[in-house]
Scaffold this active site. Structure first.
Site, PDB file in Angstrom:
ATOM      1  N   HIS A   1      38.306  32.210  33.337  1.00 40.35           N
ATOM      2  CA  HIS A   1      39.768  32.221  33.448  1.00 40.35           C
ATOM      3  C   HIS A   1      40.436  31.710  32.185  1.00 40.35           C
ATOM      4  CE1 HIS A   1      40.106  32.259  38.125  1.00 40.35           C
ATOM      5  NE2 HIS A   1      40.113  33.482  37.606  1.00 40.35           N
TER       6      HIS A   1
ATOM      7  N   HIS B   1      39.215  40.946  33.674  1.00 40.80           N
ATOM      8  CA  HIS B   1      38.735  39.815  34.467  1.00 40.80           C
ATOM      9  C   HIS B   1      37.195  39.761  34.514  1.00 40.80           C
ATOM     10  CE1 HIS B   1      38.517  36.827  37.648  1.00 40.80           C
ATOM     11  NE2 HIS B   1      37.710  37.645  38.303  1.00 40.80           N
TER      12      HIS B   1
ATOM     13  N   HIS C   1      33.960  31.339  36.723  1.00 41.56           N
ATOM     14  CA  HIS C   1      35.406  31.578  36.741  1.00 41.56           C
ATOM     15  C   HIS C   1      36.219  30.514  36.006  1.00 41.56           C
ATOM     16  CE1 HIS C   1      34.419  34.887  39.310  1.00 41.56           C
ATOM     17  NE2 HIS C   1      35.681  35.205  39.504  1.00 41.56           N
TER      18      HIS C   1
ATOM     19  N   ARG D   1      56.191  38.136  60.403  1.00 42.61           N
ATOM     20  CA  ARG D   1      55.297  36.974  60.620  1.00 42.61           C
ATOM     21  C   ARG D   1      53.835  37.377  60.782  1.00 42.61           C
ATOM     22  NH1 ARG D   1      59.619  35.450  63.913  1.00 42.61           N
ATOM     23  NH2 ARG D   1      60.954  33.942  62.866  1.00 42.61           N
TER      24      ARG D   1
ATOM     25  N   GLU E   1      30.979  41.074  38.646  1.00 44.67           N
ATOM     26  CA  GLU E   1      31.116  40.347  39.921  1.00 44.67           C
ATOM     27  C   GLU E   1      29.920  40.652  40.832  1.00 44.67           C
ATOM     28  OE1 GLU E   1      33.471  38.148  40.545  1.00 44.67           O
ATOM     29  OE2 GLU E   1      35.299  38.729  39.472  1.00 44.67           O
TER      30      GLU E   1
ATOM     31  N   LYS F   1      28.931  37.915  50.520  1.00 50.83           N
ATOM     32  CA  LYS F   1      30.270  37.337  50.628  1.00 50.83           C
ATOM     33  C   LYS F   1      30.622  37.083  52.087  1.00 50.83           C
ATOM     34  CE  LYS F   1      34.923  37.103  49.009  1.00 50.83           C
ATOM     35  NZ  LYS F   1      35.948  37.510  48.056  1.00 50.83           N
TER      36      LYS F   1
ATOM     37  N   ARG G   1      32.341  28.150  49.773  1.00 47.55           N
ATOM     38  CA  ARG G   1      32.988  29.353  49.220  1.00 47.55           C
ATOM     39  C   ARG G   1      33.271  29.197  47.725  1.00 47.55           C
ATOM     40  NH1 ARG G   1      37.741  33.196  51.962  1.00 47.55           N
ATOM     41  NH2 ARG G   1      37.831  34.642  50.215  1.00 47.55           N
TER      42      ARG G   1
ATOM     43  N   LYS H   1      41.642  36.554  51.143  1.00 48.83           N
ATOM     44  CA  LYS H   1      42.570  35.904  50.210  1.00 48.83           C
ATOM     45  C   LYS H   1      43.570  36.945  49.739  1.00 48.83           C
ATOM     46  CE  LYS H   1      39.885  32.194  48.062  1.00 48.83           C
ATOM     47  NZ  LYS H   1      39.333  31.725  46.774  1.00 48.83           N
TER      48      LYS H   1
ATOM     49  N   ASN I   1      33.069  31.117  42.748  1.00 46.71           N
ATOM     50  CA  ASN I   1      33.805  30.935  41.494  1.00 46.71           C
ATOM     51  C   ASN I   1      32.871  30.734  40.299  1.00 46.71           C
ATOM     52  OD1 ASN I   1      36.148  31.100  42.979  1.00 46.71           O
ATOM     53  ND2 ASN I   1      36.283  28.885  43.273  1.00 46.71           N
TER      54      ASN I   1
ATOM     55  N   GLU J   1      37.590  27.934  51.963  1.00 48.70           N
ATOM     56  CA  GLU J   1      37.117  27.325  50.715  1.00 48.70           C
ATOM     57  C   GLU J   1      37.280  25.810  50.705  1.00 48.70           C
ATOM     58  OE1 GLU J   1      37.786  29.698  47.177  1.00 48.70           O
ATOM     59  OE2 GLU J   1      37.634  27.900  45.958  1.00 48.70           O
TER      60      GLU J   1
HETATM   61  N1  LIG Z   1      41.704  38.365  46.867  1.00 51.37           N
HETATM   62  C1  LIG Z   1      40.591  38.074  46.260  1.00 51.37           C
HETATM   63  O1  LIG Z   1      39.668  37.483  46.846  1.00 51.37           O
HETATM   64  C2  LIG Z   1      40.414  38.493  44.833  1.00 51.37           C
HETATM   65  C3  LIG Z   1      39.162  38.366  44.219  1.00 51.37           C
HETATM   66  C4  LIG Z   1      39.029  38.817  42.911  1.00 51.37           C
HETATM   67  C5  LIG Z   1      40.108  39.379  42.253  1.00 51.37           C
HETATM   68  N2  LIG Z   1      41.325  39.480  42.876  1.00 51.37           N
HETATM   69  C6  LIG Z   1      42.467  40.085  42.207  1.00 51.37           C
HETATM   70  O2  LIG Z   1      42.148  41.446  41.958  1.00 51.37           O
HETATM   71  C7  LIG Z   1      42.923  41.922  40.862  1.00 51.37           C
HETATM   72  C8  LIG Z   1      42.042  42.764  39.976  1.00 51.37           C
HETATM   73  O3  LIG Z   1      41.544  43.837  40.739  1.00 51.37           O
HETATM   74  P1  LIG Z   1      40.964  45.164  40.052  1.00 51.37           P
HETATM   75  O4  LIG Z   1      40.034  44.787  38.969  1.00 51.37           O
HETATM   76  O5  LIG Z   1      40.488  46.022  41.153  1.00 51.37           O
HETATM   77  O6  LIG Z   1      42.234  45.732  39.308  1.00 51.37           O
HETATM   78  P2  LIG Z   1      43.323  46.867  39.662  1.00 51.37           P
HETATM   79  O7  LIG Z   1      43.656  46.886  41.083  1.00 51.37           O
HETATM   80  O8  LIG Z   1      44.421  46.653  38.700  1.00 51.37           O
HETATM   81  O9  LIG Z   1      42.550  48.213  39.276  1.00 51.37           O
HETATM   82  C9  LIG Z   1      42.148  48.412  37.928  1.00 51.37           C
HETATM   83  C10 LIG Z   1      42.675  49.726  37.368  1.00 51.37           C
HETATM   84  O10 LIG Z   1      41.953  50.815  37.936  1.00 51.37           O
HETATM   85  C11 LIG Z   1      42.844  51.769  38.522  1.00 51.37           C
HETATM   86  N3  LIG Z   1      42.105  52.334  39.660  1.00 51.37           N
HETATM   87  C12 LIG Z   1      41.807  51.703  40.819  1.00 51.37           C
HETATM   88  N4  LIG Z   1      41.003  52.469  41.573  1.00 51.37           N
HETATM   89  C13 LIG Z   1      40.811  53.625  40.882  1.00 51.37           C
HETATM   90  C14 LIG Z   1      40.055  54.792  41.138  1.00 51.37           C
HETATM   91  N5  LIG Z   1      39.301  54.908  42.240  1.00 51.37           N
HETATM   92  N6  LIG Z   1      40.086  55.780  40.219  1.00 51.37           N
HETATM   93  C15 LIG Z   1      40.803  55.628  39.075  1.00 51.37           C
HETATM   94  N7  LIG Z   1      41.520  54.536  38.764  1.00 51.37           N
HETATM   95  C16 LIG Z   1      41.515  53.544  39.665  1.00 51.37           C
HETATM   96  C17 LIG Z   1      44.071  50.973  38.857  1.00 51.37           C
HETATM   97  O11 LIG Z   1      45.205  51.792  38.941  1.00 51.37           O
HETATM   98  C18 LIG Z   1      44.141  50.001  37.697  1.00 51.37           C
HETATM   99  O12 LIG Z   1      44.729  50.639  36.590  1.00 51.37           O
HETATM  100  C19 LIG Z   1      43.503  40.699  40.188  1.00 51.37           C
HETATM  101  O13 LIG Z   1      44.877  40.628  40.476  1.00 51.37           O
HETATM  102  C20 LIG Z   1      42.779  39.531  40.845  1.00 51.37           C
HETATM  103  O14 LIG Z   1      43.578  38.378  40.921  1.00 51.37           O
HETATM  104  C21 LIG Z   1      41.476  39.045  44.149  1.00 51.37           C
HETATM  105 ZN   LIG Z   2      36.415  37.170  39.889  1.00 50.57          ZN
END
Ligand SMILES: NC(=O)c1ccc[n+]([C@@H]2O[C@H](COP(=O)([O-])OP(=O)(O)OC[C@H]3O[C@@H](n4cnc5c(N)ncnc54)[C@H](O)[C@@H]3O)[C@@H](O)[C@H]2O)c1
Ligand SMILES: [Zn+2]
Length: 380
Positions: A263, A277, A259, A129, A193, A238, A252, A151, A256, A248
Site C-alpha cells: 500500500h 494494486h 499489503h 437500510r 493475489e 478465503k 482474517r 467488505k 493482508n 477481521e
Molecule cells: N472488498 C474487498 O475485500 C477488496 C479486496 C481487494 C480489493 N478491493 C478493491 O478492488 C478494487 C480493485 O479491483 P480490480 O483490480 O478488479 O479493479 P477494477 O474493478 O477497476 O477493474 C480493473 C479494470 O479492468 C476492467 N475490467 C474489469 N473486468 C473486465 C473484463 N472482464 N474484461 C475487460 N475489462 C475488464 C475495468 O473496467 C477496469 O478498467 C480496489 O478499489 C480495491 O480497493 C476490495
Molecule cells: Zn489486495
C-alpha cells in the site's frame, strides 16, 4: 471446506450461519445467473451496476440470462476505474436504485471488478437500510479476493476504503471465461493475489502455481481447467478464513500479507497506472519475506523462490522495479504509519515463517522497518 462439483461449475460454500452463500465458479456460468437468482429470490427484480468496459463485454450475457429466467432488470453503467468509488458516483448509484423502485426483497447485482463490487455492495448495504446483492466478479482480483467476504467501501479524501460496511452477498457467480477479455496486465496483477493464498497458508498450492501458472493465464477449456481450479482454491481459502473471522478481529488479517509495504508504494505512485494494486502487493510480499528472513524467522532461500516466480510471470518483485522516482524514506514511513495502527512506535505486520506459513506479528519496531526499507530504497 469442501467444494462440490456440479456439472461444469465448482461450488464453494461460505459458511456464515444465516449469512451463508455459495460461490459458483466455472467457464460460462454467467448463463445460469437468472435461474440461480430466481431460485434464491423468486419474483425479485434486479438492479445491475457495472462499468463501461465490463458492460461492453458482459452485460449482454448477464441480461440474456436474467431474461431467460423471467427476472426483470434495470442497470446503471459508471465510468471505469477507482474514481468511481467516490461520494458523487455512490450517490448516483443509490438514487438510481431508488428510481428503479428496487424494494427490500429485490436485488442489486455488482457486475465488474473490485471497484464495482465495492461500490455496488456498499450501495446495497445502505439503500433502504440494506438490500441483498449478488457479486458477478469479472477480474481475477475480484474472483479470488474482493467479491468474497463482504467488505464493501468507497474512498474518502483521507484515504481508500474508509467509508464502508461489512455486507455479505447472497451469491457469487464467478465466470472464468469473462477473464478472457481482461487486459493482460490486470490479469497478472490479480494473479499476485492468487499467489498470496499459497504464500500465506498453502505451500502445496504455491508449488502447483509454479508448475501450472501458464495454464492459469491461458484461456481455459474443458481440457484445461487450471484457471477454475486456481480460483476455487483461492475462494476456498478465503471462505475458510472469513468463516472463522468475518470482521477481521484476528486471523482474517493474514489476507493482508504484503499489503502494508504494498500500500505504501501504491500510495507513493498516487494509486495510478504506474503501479497496479496487485503489482504493489507482489513487491510487498517479497519485502515481507525479506523482512521475515532478516528477523530470523526463516532462511533467505524461501524469498528467492518467491522472487523467481514473480519474475517468471512478469510481476515486479522489488521497489527497484517501479519506474520513475519514489519519495524518500520519511514519506514512505509516513504512508506505512498512516496505513497501520501504531502503538508506541510498534507496528503490526503479517510476516512469514516460510512459504505457506504466515503469522501476525504485533510488536514490530518502527525503527527496524525504517532501517530495512532504507536499505531497499538505497539499492534503487
Ligand atoms: N472488498 C474487498 O475485500 C477488496 C479486496 C481487494 C480489493 N478491493 C478493491 O478492488 C478494487 C480493485 O479491483 P480490480 O483490480 O478488479 O479493479 P477494477 O474493478 O477497476 O477493474 C480493473 C479494470 O479492468 C476492467 N475490467 C474489469 N473486468 C473486465 C473484463 N472482464 N474484461 C475487460 N475489462 C475488464 C475495468 O473496467 C477496469 O478498467 C480496489 O478499489 C480495491 O480497493 C476490495
Ligand atoms: Zn489486495
Amino acid at each position: 471446506m469442501t467444494a462440490l462439483v456440479r456439472g461444469d461449475a465448482v461450488v464453494v460454500p461460505v459458511a456464515l450461519g444465516a449469512r451463508s452463500y455459495d460461490i459458483v465458479i466455472g467457464r460460462g456460468v454467467i448463463a445460469t445467473l437468472g435461474t440461480r437468482i430466481a431460485a434464491l429470490r423468486g419474483g425479485a427484480k434486479v438492479f445491475i451496476v457495472s462499468d463501461e468496459n465490463v458492460a461492453a463485454h458482459a452485460m449482454p450475457a448477464a441480461q440474456a440470462a436474467l431474461k431467460r429466467a423471467g427476472v426483470a432488470s434495470r442497470q446503471m453503467i459508471v465510468p471505469p476505474g477507482e474514481s468511481s468509488k467516490s461520494h458523487d458516483v455512490f450517490e448516483q448509484v443509490c438514487e438510481a436504485i431508488l428510481d428503479a423502485q428496487i424494494e427490500r426483497g429485490d436485488l442489486v447485482i455488482a457486475l465488474g471488478g473490485g471497484v464495482i463490487g465495492d461500490l455496488a455492495g456498499f450501495a446495497a448495504a445502505v439503500v433502504r437500510r440494506g438490500l441483498d446483492y449478488v457479486q458477478v466478479p469479472t477480474t481475477l482480483l475480484a474472483q479470488v479476493d474482493s467479491s468474497v467476504g463482504g467488505k464493501t467501501a468507497i474512498d474518502s479524501r483521507q484515504g481508500k476504503n474508509l467509508i464502508g460496511a461489512f455486507h455479505q452477498p447472497i451469491l457469487v457467480v464467478a465466470d472464468t471465461a469473462l477473464l478472457d477479455t481482461l487486459p493482460e496486465r490486470e490479469f497478472r496483477a490479480g494473479y499476485a493475489e492468487l499467489v498470496k493464498y499459497g504464500l500465506l497458508g498453502d505451500a502445496a498450492f504455491f508449488s502447483w502455481l509454479e508448475a501450472h501458472w501458464r495454464d492459469v493465464f491461458a484461456a481455459s477449456s474443458s481440457l484445461n481447467s487450471a484457471r477454475e481450479h486456481a480460483v476455487a482454491v483461492a475462494c476456498r481459502a478465503k471462505a475458510a478464513i472469513v468463516g472463522r473471522d468475518e470482521r477481521e478481529t484476528g486471523e482474517r488479517a493474514l489476507l493482508n500479507l504484503g499489503h502494508t509495504f504494498g500500500h505504501a508504494f501504491e500510495a507513493a505512485c498516487g494509486f495510478s497506472d504506474r503501479l497496479l494494486h496487485g503489482e504493489a502487493i507482489a513487491i510487498g510480499m517479497v519485502l515481507a519475506f525479506e523482512f521475515s528472513a532478516r528477523r530470523g524467522l526463516m532462511p533467505a532461500t524461501e524469498t528467492e523462490r518467491v522472487r523467481r516466480h514473480f519474475a517468471e510471470v512478469g510481476l515486479p518483485a522489488s521497489p527497484s522495479d517501479i519506474r520513475g522516482t519514489l519519495p524518500g524514506i520519511d514519506h514512505i514511513m509516513e504512508l506505512i504509519i498512516q496505513d497501520k495502527k501504531v502503538k508506541r512506535g510498534m507496528l503490526t505486520f503479517i510476516l512469514v515463517r516460510g512459504i505457506g506459513s504466515a503469522v501476525i506479528e504485533t510488536g514490530v519496531d518502527e525503527r527496524e522497518v525504517r532501517a530495512f526499507l532504507n536499505e531497499k530504497l538505497a539499492r534503487r
